[in-house]
Design a protein around this motif. Structure first.
Motif, PDB file in Angstrom:
ATOM      1  N   PRO A  60       0.844  -1.196   0.000  1.00  0.00           N
ATOM      2  CA  PRO A  60       0.000   0.000   0.000  1.00  0.00           C
ATOM      3  C   PRO A  60       0.880   1.248   0.000  1.00  0.00           C
ATOM      4  O   PRO A  60       1.975   1.265   0.552  1.00  0.00           O
ATOM      5  N   MET A  61       0.389   2.271  -0.665  1.00  0.00           N
ATOM      6  CA  MET A  61       1.122   3.530  -0.706  1.00  0.00           C
ATOM      7  C   MET A  61       1.098   4.170   0.679  1.00  0.00           C
ATOM      8  O   MET A  61       0.055   4.169   1.347  1.00  0.00           O
ATOM      9  N   PRO A  62       2.223   4.688   1.139  1.00  0.00           N
ATOM     10  CA  PRO A  62       2.213   5.342   2.448  1.00  0.00           C
ATOM     11  C   PRO A  62       1.360   6.604   2.413  1.00  0.00           C
ATOM     12  O   PRO A  62       1.236   7.253   1.381  1.00  0.00           O
ATOM     13  N   ASP A  63       0.793   6.932   3.518  1.00  0.00           N
ATOM     14  CA  ASP A  63      -0.066   8.103   3.630  1.00  0.00           C
ATOM     15  C   ASP A  63       0.799   9.304   4.001  1.00  0.00           C
ATOM     16  O   ASP A  63       1.314   9.387   5.114  1.00  0.00           O
ATOM     17  N   PHE A  64       0.970  10.234   3.053  1.00  0.00           N
ATOM     18  CA  PHE A  64       1.760  11.424   3.311  1.00  0.00           C
ATOM     19  C   PHE A  64       0.887  12.657   3.503  1.00  0.00           C
ATOM     20  O   PHE A  64       1.362  13.779   3.377  1.00  0.00           O
ATOM     21  N   SER A  65      -0.374  12.441   3.788  1.00  0.00           N
ATOM     22  CA  SER A  65      -1.244  13.593   4.009  1.00  0.00           C
ATOM     23  C   SER A  65      -0.874  14.236   5.347  1.00  0.00           C
ATOM     24  O   SER A  65      -0.411  13.566   6.268  1.00  0.00           O
ATOM     25  N   ARG A 120       8.187  15.138   7.514  1.00  0.00           N
ATOM     26  CA  ARG A 120       8.613  14.301   8.652  1.00  0.00           C
ATOM     27  C   ARG A 120       8.218  12.837   8.418  1.00  0.00           C
ATOM     28  O   ARG A 120       8.961  11.929   8.763  1.00  0.00           O
ATOM     29  N   LYS A 121       7.050  12.623   7.798  1.00  0.00           N
ATOM     30  CA  LYS A 121       6.626  11.251   7.486  1.00  0.00           C
ATOM     31  C   LYS A 121       7.466  10.647   6.373  1.00  0.00           C
ATOM     32  O   LYS A 121       7.833   9.481   6.418  1.00  0.00           O
ATOM     33  N   SER A 122       7.750  11.450   5.338  1.00  0.00           N
ATOM     34  CA  SER A 122       8.450  10.905   4.176  1.00  0.00           C
ATOM     35  C   SER A 122       9.955  10.820   4.377  1.00  0.00           C
ATOM     36  O   SER A 122      10.618  10.002   3.751  1.00  0.00           O
ATOM     37  N   ARG A 123      10.519  11.650   5.229  1.00  0.00           N
ATOM     38  CA  ARG A 123      11.971  11.647   5.472  1.00  0.00           C
ATOM     39  C   ARG A 123      12.233  11.729   6.966  1.00  0.00           C
ATOM     40  O   ARG A 123      12.682  12.772   7.477  1.00  0.00           O
ATOM     41  N   PRO A 124      11.986  10.641   7.696  1.00  0.00           N
ATOM     42  CA  PRO A 124      12.126  10.693   9.160  1.00  0.00           C
ATOM     43  C   PRO A 124      13.567  10.838   9.634  1.00  0.00           C
ATOM     44  O   PRO A 124      13.799  11.174  10.796  1.00  0.00           O
ATOM     45  N   HIS A 125      14.540  10.615   8.765  1.00  0.00           N
ATOM     46  CA  HIS A 125      15.940  10.704   9.181  1.00  0.00           C
ATOM     47  C   HIS A 125      16.431  12.147   9.300  1.00  0.00           C
ATOM     48  O   HIS A 125      17.473  12.394   9.897  1.00  0.00           O
ATOM     49  N   ILE A 126      15.705  13.100   8.777  1.00  0.00           N
ATOM     50  CA  ILE A 126      16.135  14.502   8.831  1.00  0.00           C
ATOM     51  C   ILE A 126      15.917  15.043  10.234  1.00  0.00           C
ATOM     52  O   ILE A 126      14.866  14.833  10.839  1.00  0.00           O
ATOM     53  N   PRO A 128      14.828  17.278  13.155  1.00  0.00           N
ATOM     54  CA  PRO A 128      13.642  18.146  13.214  1.00  0.00           C
ATOM     55  C   PRO A 128      13.964  19.636  13.135  1.00  0.00           C
ATOM     56  O   PRO A 128      13.257  20.390  12.480  1.00  0.00           O
ATOM     57  N   ARG A 129      15.038  20.076  13.782  1.00  0.00           N
ATOM     58  CA  ARG A 129      15.370  21.503  13.755  1.00  0.00           C
ATOM     59  C   ARG A 129      15.759  21.946  12.341  1.00  0.00           C
ATOM     60  O   ARG A 129      15.372  23.015  11.881  1.00  0.00           O
ATOM     61  N   VAL A 130      16.514  21.121  11.650  1.00  0.00           N
ATOM     62  CA  VAL A 130      16.915  21.434  10.268  1.00  0.00           C
ATOM     63  C   VAL A 130      15.677  21.525   9.390  1.00  0.00           C
ATOM     64  O   VAL A 130      15.550  22.441   8.562  1.00  0.00           O
ATOM     65  N   LEU A 131      14.752  20.611   9.570  1.00  0.00           N
ATOM     66  CA  LEU A 131      13.516  20.624   8.795  1.00  0.00           C
ATOM     67  C   LEU A 131      12.701  21.877   9.094  1.00  0.00           C
ATOM     68  O   LEU A 131      12.216  22.545   8.175  1.00  0.00           O
ATOM     69  N   LEU A 132      12.569  22.222  10.355  1.00  0.00           N
ATOM     70  CA  LEU A 132      11.790  23.402  10.732  1.00  0.00           C
ATOM     71  C   LEU A 132      12.415  24.678  10.172  1.00  0.00           C
ATOM     72  O   LEU A 132      11.717  25.553   9.656  1.00  0.00           O
ATOM     73  N   GLU A 133      13.732  24.782  10.220  1.00  0.00           N
ATOM     74  CA  GLU A 133      14.407  25.965   9.674  1.00  0.00           C
ATOM     75  C   GLU A 133      14.267  26.023   8.150  1.00  0.00           C
ATOM     76  O   GLU A 133      14.122  27.101   7.575  1.00  0.00           O
ATOM     77  N   SER A 134      14.296  24.874   7.489  1.00  0.00           N
ATOM     78  CA  SER A 134      14.103  24.847   6.035  1.00  0.00           C
ATOM     79  C   SER A 134      12.701  25.303   5.664  1.00  0.00           C
ATOM     80  O   SER A 134      12.511  26.057   4.698  1.00  0.00           O
ATOM     81  N   ILE A 135      11.717  24.873   6.417  1.00  0.00           N
ATOM     82  CA  ILE A 135      10.328  25.280   6.158  1.00  0.00           C
ATOM     83  C   ILE A 135      10.164  26.773   6.425  1.00  0.00           C
ATOM     84  O   ILE A 135       9.493  27.472   5.665  1.00  0.00           O
ATOM     85  N   GLY A 157      11.473  18.929   0.902  1.00  0.00           N
ATOM     86  CA  GLY A 157      12.118  17.696   1.366  1.00  0.00           C
ATOM     87  C   GLY A 157      13.565  17.625   0.914  1.00  0.00           C
ATOM     88  O   GLY A 157      14.466  17.271   1.684  1.00  0.00           O
ATOM     89  N   ARG A 158      13.801  17.981  -0.333  1.00  0.00           N
ATOM     90  CA  ARG A 158      15.172  17.970  -0.869  1.00  0.00           C
ATOM     91  C   ARG A 158      16.033  19.032  -0.197  1.00  0.00           C
ATOM     92  O   ARG A 158      17.185  18.795   0.137  1.00  0.00           O
ATOM     93  N   MET A 159      15.463  20.225  -0.001  1.00  0.00           N
ATOM     94  CA  MET A 159      16.218  21.294   0.665  1.00  0.00           C
ATOM     95  C   MET A 159      16.603  20.882   2.083  1.00  0.00           C
ATOM     96  O   MET A 159      17.745  21.081   2.514  1.00  0.00           O
TER      97      MET A 159
END
Length: 181
Positions: A60-65, A120-126, A128-135, A157-159
């Motif tokens: 099944p396709m993962p739910d990224f909603s 966060r669902k699609s790239r859990p290895h990133i 959290p602080r880096v992700l939040l700053e990128s957003i 996600g790529r950034m």
């Protein structure tokens, strides 16, 4: 007496138009079709029927909603991300300094909430602080017209992944790769 050909002052009356530039007069009579001298194609035997493969169940396709974080589990209204992703001592800094007053706007709140949960669902290895700053940076880029919401959503996600790798390299003491791709 009128001539059957229209009058053309460049032609002499006795000149044949087909022979004007030294060409050969067309041959009258039956013509051979152009492909009459082509070699016949060899006959290829029919391929054997392909056996059917058993149908495998697809994953099944993962739910990224985006999944909303309940109000009591958020760091703050300005930072709508789960408290559990960040240490307790970073919460005030995230609210005051990292995000700032620009994220009191409801559209910024939705932008952060949705993109954070999806990436966060699609790239859990990133981290959290880096992700939040990128957003945060992507939201400012959208707000100032450097990119559209669609571009930000497609590229965040790529950034964040590239920033995550740069942060890991910086922590490891390796020189940062400064080449542009």
């Amino acid at each position: 007496m009128a001539s059957p050909m229209p009058s053309n002052p460049l032609l002499r009356p006795a000149e044949n138009p087909a022979m004007r530039f030294g060409g050969v007069a067309p041959v009258a009579g039956p013509r051979i079709p152009v492909n009459a001298l082509a070699r016949p194609q060899p006959v290829v035997p029919a391929a054997p029927p392909i056996s059917t493969m058993p149908v495998m169940s697809q994953r099944p396709m993962p739910d990224f909603s985006p999944s909303p974080v309940p109000e009591e589990q958020r760091i703050s209204a300005r930072v709508p991300v789960p408290k559990g992703d960040f240490p307790e001592d970073e919460h005030k800094d995230l609210h005051d300094n990292t995000m700032g007053e620009a994220f009191d706007d409801p559209s910024a709140h939705r932008f952060v909430r949705d993109l954070y949960s999806i990436v966060r669902k699609s790239r859990p290895h990133i981290a959290p602080r880096v992700l939040l700053e990128s957003i945060r940076d992507a939201h400012h880029a959208v707000k100032h017209g450097f990119m559209t919401y669609e571009q930000a959503g497609a590229g965040i996600g790529r950034m964040a992944h590239l920033r995550h790798l740069a942060e890991k390299a910086r922590q490891a003491g390796a020189p940062e790769n400064t080449t542009e791709t």
